[in-house]
Every structure is written in structure tokens, then in C-alpha cells.
Enzyme design. Structure first.
Site, PDB file in Angstrom:
ATOM      1  N   CYS A   1     -14.164  -5.045   6.823  1.00 41.52           N
ATOM      2  CA  CYS A   1     -14.764  -6.384   6.776  1.00 41.52           C
ATOM      3  C   CYS A   1     -15.681  -6.550   7.977  1.00 41.52           C
ATOM      4  O   CYS A   1     -15.241  -6.377   9.106  1.00 41.52           O
ATOM      5  CB  CYS A   1     -13.688  -7.460   6.813  1.00 41.52           C
TER       6      CYS A   1
ATOM      7  N   SER B   1      -0.601  10.042  17.009  1.00 40.20           N
ATOM      8  CA  SER B   1      -0.325   8.635  17.297  1.00 40.20           C
ATOM      9  C   SER B   1       1.057   8.252  16.757  1.00 40.20           C
ATOM     10  O   SER B   1       1.336   8.432  15.572  1.00 40.20           O
ATOM     11  CB  SER B   1      -1.404   7.782  16.610  1.00 40.20           C
ATOM     12  N   ALA B   2       1.903   7.715  17.642  1.00 38.43           N
ATOM     13  CA  ALA B   2       3.317   7.486  17.301  1.00 38.43           C
ATOM     14  C   ALA B   2       3.520   6.591  16.079  1.00 38.43           C
ATOM     15  O   ALA B   2       4.420   6.834  15.270  1.00 38.43           O
ATOM     16  CB  ALA B   2       4.038   6.891  18.514  1.00 38.43           C
ATOM     17  N   HIS B   3       2.692   5.530  15.950  1.00 38.48           N
ATOM     18  CA  HIS B   3       2.993   4.569  14.877  1.00 38.48           C
ATOM     19  C   HIS B   3       2.667   5.096  13.482  1.00 38.48           C
ATOM     20  O   HIS B   3       2.939   4.427  12.483  1.00 38.48           O
ATOM     21  CB  HIS B   3       2.328   3.211  15.135  1.00 38.48           C
TER      22      HIS B   3
ATOM     23  N   GLY C   1      -3.811   6.883  18.910  1.00 35.75           N
ATOM     24  CA  GLY C   1      -4.779   7.804  18.314  1.00 35.75           C
ATOM     25  C   GLY C   1      -6.204   7.547  18.789  1.00 35.75           C
ATOM     26  O   GLY C   1      -6.957   8.479  19.074  1.00 35.75           O
ATOM     27  N   THR C   2      -6.576   6.282  18.882  1.00 34.84           N
ATOM     28  CA  THR C   2      -7.941   5.946  19.285  1.00 34.84           C
ATOM     29  C   THR C   2      -8.223   6.477  20.686  1.00 34.84           C
ATOM     30  O   THR C   2      -9.245   7.135  20.929  1.00 34.84           O
ATOM     31  CB  THR C   2      -8.148   4.415  19.242  1.00 34.84           C
TER      32      THR C   2
ATOM     33  N   ASN D   1      -7.595   9.767   6.441  1.00 37.18           N
ATOM     34  CA  ASN D   1      -6.705   8.608   6.300  1.00 37.18           C
ATOM     35  C   ASN D   1      -6.905   7.849   5.003  1.00 37.18           C
ATOM     36  O   ASN D   1      -5.992   7.202   4.512  1.00 37.18           O
ATOM     37  CB  ASN D   1      -6.891   7.665   7.497  1.00 37.18           C
TER      38      ASN D   1
HETATM   39  N1  PLP Z   1      -7.459   8.753  13.512  1.00 37.50           N
HETATM   40  C1  PLP Z   1      -7.029   8.573  12.258  1.00 37.50           C
HETATM   41  C2  PLP Z   1      -7.272   9.643  11.241  1.00 37.50           C
HETATM   42  C3  PLP Z   1      -6.368   7.404  11.901  1.00 37.50           C
HETATM   43  O1  PLP Z   1      -5.951   7.231  10.637  1.00 37.50           O
HETATM   44  C4  PLP Z   1      -6.164   6.403  12.895  1.00 37.50           C
HETATM   45  C5  PLP Z   1      -5.505   5.131  12.541  1.00 37.50           C
HETATM   46  O2  PLP Z   1      -5.610   4.655  11.424  1.00 37.50           O
HETATM   47  C6  PLP Z   1      -6.618   6.641  14.199  1.00 37.50           C
HETATM   48  C7  PLP Z   1      -7.267   7.824  14.468  1.00 37.50           C
HETATM   49  C8  PLP Z   1      -6.407   5.637  15.291  1.00 37.50           C
HETATM   50  O3  PLP Z   1      -5.064   5.631  15.711  1.00 37.50           O
HETATM   51  P1  PLP Z   1      -4.416   4.384  16.471  1.00 37.50           P
HETATM   52  O4  PLP Z   1      -4.202   3.313  15.459  1.00 37.50           O
HETATM   53  O5  PLP Z   1      -3.138   4.909  17.034  1.00 37.50           O
HETATM   54  O6  PLP Z   1      -5.363   3.988  17.549  1.00 37.50           O
END
Ligand code: PLP
Length: 382
Positions: free
Chosen positions: A324, A198-200, A69-70, A150
Site C-alpha cells: 500500500c 530472522s527469528a520471527h 532480517g532487514t 517470500n
Molecule cells: N527478507 C525476506 C525474504 C523477508 O521475507 C523478510 C520479511 O518479510 C525480510 C527479509 C525482513 O525481515 P525482518 O522482518 O526480520 O526485518
């Protein structure tokens, strides 16, 4: 163990793990190699691309595989902003986005001379469409707004945002990392120009993601190397993880509707149970426009870190929205943006439910929280 942190990551579906297995062996070739092992890896990659495209109702060449996702968010924002900078250098996002989005915009602002409008949200965490419309100027090229938050589960009006952007000729990227596999998406109907997943987050492996980019839209690379992914994302593809992502995506989409109904009922039971043992509890996010699985709960006077440590001791995994930073706990930027007072934000924990969550686990969690509050009672009464 009771795992209630599915928004952080989900367990790998064993059917996705089985699909990955052949590509974790000694002879998984490089998809760019012309020999048999390479051709087999290429075929698996093509198959995964077709599968994900079909689930989004997209074209296979619109799929860009990434590391998660990042990276999908970074590539969409930095890559689209730079590719369209000759048309203008104004960008728009919201204050409640994930850091993968916020920090990409901050980078463009600080290093590349872009101007960024950070849209405020209301008490439920939703942007104001009129404010978005008013913020779009002649030099605006890109808007990035997530579908589901999230931390709170609040949904943004994605279809309306797409309409506003397209009326003004502005590109719209949507971070669908939390909603994909829960809420149906049809790129031909829903309207964004780019989508990150994002797969995970949907029972696939960590380290694999997808950026869907509508065909015909140019994007600049943010990594440099080979000509992989149609010159848009260089680097040898993680075949096993991508195959696992495609399998997990198909499984998640197939039972999304039934699973969302089930999780909504469990989440409501958890909410009602927590409210009865802690009548002053406050639940954050939109009451109806929200993900079924996410419960952000504020317990005034009860420090989130203390609650989480006590839950962990009771074998329950939940999370706080706080980050943190060098030894100090900062209140969540999402809750602060929604107008939650810092001292209340620090008393907020997030429960996120998933496929393995059972009614018994919800009952045990309420029971454990009740015991924790009873132990903390002197401190709460102060
Ligand atoms: N965008 C959102 C809304 C997320 O919740 C997250 C992960 O928590 C990400 C992006 C980032 O995804 P990844 O962990 O696959 O890099």
C-alpha cells in the site's frame, strides 16, 4: 481464527518463550558489564551464539547478532560493498528480492556511486545462471540473491550461484530469511559468504536476527557506537530475544524435515481445493523448486483486497503481495518481475502455512473461499 500468514510472521514457540523468561526479569544485566548480572547475560549470549553457529555448522565468531532480517540484509550489502569498494564498485542482485535488499542496493547506487545489475527472472521466479555469469565483471565485488522468495516460495539455485561467484572471486550474500528452519543449511557445503536470518520467521521473537559472515571477510559497520559483536554491530544486545532466537532455531531445525512434508501435503490439499472451486485459478512460482508452505494464487477477476477483507471477516488471515503506497495498492514487484500482468497481480493472494496449520483449517479455508466466490459471482462474471 485461522492463521495462514506464516511468511509474514510466526507465533512465538512457547519453549522459546520459556527460554527467554529469565532474561525478561528485573536483573538481566548488560552483557558488557563485568559484575555477576552482566556475566550471566554474557554467558547466555555466548551460549546462544554457539547454538546458532552449530546449527549453521559455522564458527561462533562468524555470528553477528542484529535486530532482524532487514538489518542483517542492510549490514551485509552496505557493509560488504563499502568494505570491498577499493576492488570495484559493481554489484549484482535480482529484481524479486525483498525490499530490505532492493532498497539497500538502491541506496548504494544513488548515494555511494555503485553500479548495480538487477537480474531478471523467468516465469517461475528463478534467475538465469548464464545471465549471472555474464554480468560479473572485473569490478564486481558482491552478489546478493535470496534462497526462497517470500511471496511465491520459489527457490533459487544457491549452490550454483555460490560456485559461479567463487570462480570469479565475488562475494555472495544470501537472504535465507524465509528458508532457514525449513531447508537445511550447512555453510561449509552450501557456499555463500554471508547469510541473513530472522527469528520471527521461525517461531522466535521479533526484533532478533543473525548475519553469518564467513571468517576472514572484512565488513564495514553501518551503525556507530561501542565495540559489540567484534566491532561489527554496536549496541547493547537484546539478550532475551537472542536467547529466544537460538532456542527457536534449534527447535525449527530439529523437526524441519517432518514438518515440511506435512505442510507440503496441506498446501497441496489447499491448492487442489481452490482449483476445484475456481477452475481458472493460477498458481505462481516454481512447480517443484519451492518452499513447502507457500501458495501464491491468482483468481482472475477477483480483487485481492476484496478477497482478503472477506477472508478476514470469516476469521482467516492471509495476505496479498501488494504494497500500500499513499492510498493506492501497487501490484507486487515480485509477480510483475515474473511476467504476471498487473491486472492479474492485483488478483493474487498468498497463503503461507505453518506448524499450527491443521487439515480442518484447510477444509474451512476452501469452504470460506467457495462462499466468498459465490457472493462475488456477479462481479466476477462482469
Ligand atoms: N527478507 C525476506 C525474504 C523477508 O521475507 C523478510 C520479511 O518479510 C525480510 C527479509 C525482513 O525481515 P525482518 O522482518 O526480520 O526485518
Amino acid at each position: 481464527m485461522i492463521y495462514l500468514d506464516y511468511n509474514a510472521t510466526t507465533p512465538l514457540d512457547r519453549r522459546a518463550a520459556a527460554a527467554m523468561q529469565p532474561f525478561l526479569g528485573a536483573f538481566c544485566g548488560n552483557p558488557s558489564s563485568i559484575h555477576r548480572a552482566g556475566r550471566e547475560a554474557r554467558a547466555a549470549l555466548d551460549n546462544a551464539r554457539d547454538k546458532i553457529a552449530a546449527l549453521l555448522r559455522a564458527k561462533p565468531n562468524e555470528i553477528i547478532f542484529t535486530s532482524g532480517g532487514t538489518e542483517s540484509d542492510n549490514l551485509a550489502i552496505v557493509g560488504l560493498a563499502r568494505a570491498h569498494a577499493t576492488r570495484g564498485k559493481h554489484l549484482i542482485t535480482a529484481t524479486t528480492e525483498h525490499h530490505a535488499v532492493l532498497h539497500a542496493f538502491e541506496h548504494l547506487q544513488k548515494r555511494d556511486g555503485f553500479r548495480v545489475t538487477w537480474l531478471a527472472v523467468d516465469h517461475f521466479g528463478r534467475i538465469d545462471l548464464a545471465e549471472l555469469t555474464g554480468a560479473i565483471g572485473d569490478d564486481t565485488t558482491l552478489v546478493s540473491i535470496m534462497s526462497a522468495n517470500n511471496e511465491t516460495g520459489t527457490l533459487q539455485p544457491v549452490g550454483d550461484i555460490a560456485r559461479v561467484c567463487h570462480e570469479r572471486g565475488v562475494l555472495f550474500h544470501c537472504d535465507m530469511v524465509q528458508s532457514f528452519g525449513k531447508i537445511p543449511v550447512d555453510v561449509r557445503r552450501d557456499g555463500p559468504d554471508a547469510i541473513s536470518i530472522s527469528a520471527h520467521k521461525f517461531y522466535g521473537p521479533p526484533g532478533a536476527g543473525t548475519l553469518w559472515l564467513r571468517s576472514g571477510i572484512s565488513i564495514e559497520k553501518i551503525h556507530y557506537g561501542g565495540s559489540h559483536e567484534n566491532e561489527r554491530r554496536p549496541g547493547t544486545e537484546n539478550v532475551a530475544a537472542i536467547v529466544g532466537m537460538a532456542e527457536a532455531a534449534a527447535l525449527a531445525v530439529a523437526d524441519a524435515a517432518a514438518e515440511q512434508t506435512r505442510e507440503a501435503e496441506l498446501k497441496e490439499a489447499l491448492r487442489a481445493g481452490l482449483q476445484s472451486i475456481f477452475p481458472g485459478a493460477i498458481f505462481n512460482g516454481h512447480p517443484s523448486e519451492r518452499l513447502a508452505n507457500t501458495l501464491s494464487a491468482t483468481f482472475p477477476g477477483a480483487d485481492a483486497e476484496t478477497l482478503l477483507i472477506n477472508l478476514d471477516l470469516a476469521g482467516i488471515c492471509a495476505s496479498s503481495g501488494a504494497a500500500c503506497m499513499v492510498g493506492s495498492v501497487l501490484p507486487s514487484h515480485v509477480l510483475l518481475a515474473m511476467g504476471v500482468a498487473p491486472e492479474l497481480a492485483k488478483c493474487t493472494i498468498r497463503f503461507s502455512l505453518g506448524k499450527q496449520t491443521t487439515p480442518n483449517e484447510i477444509t474451512s479455508t476452501i469452504d470460506s473461499m467457495s462462499k466468498i466466490f459465490a457472493r462475488l459471482e456477479p462481479a466476477l462474471a462482469e
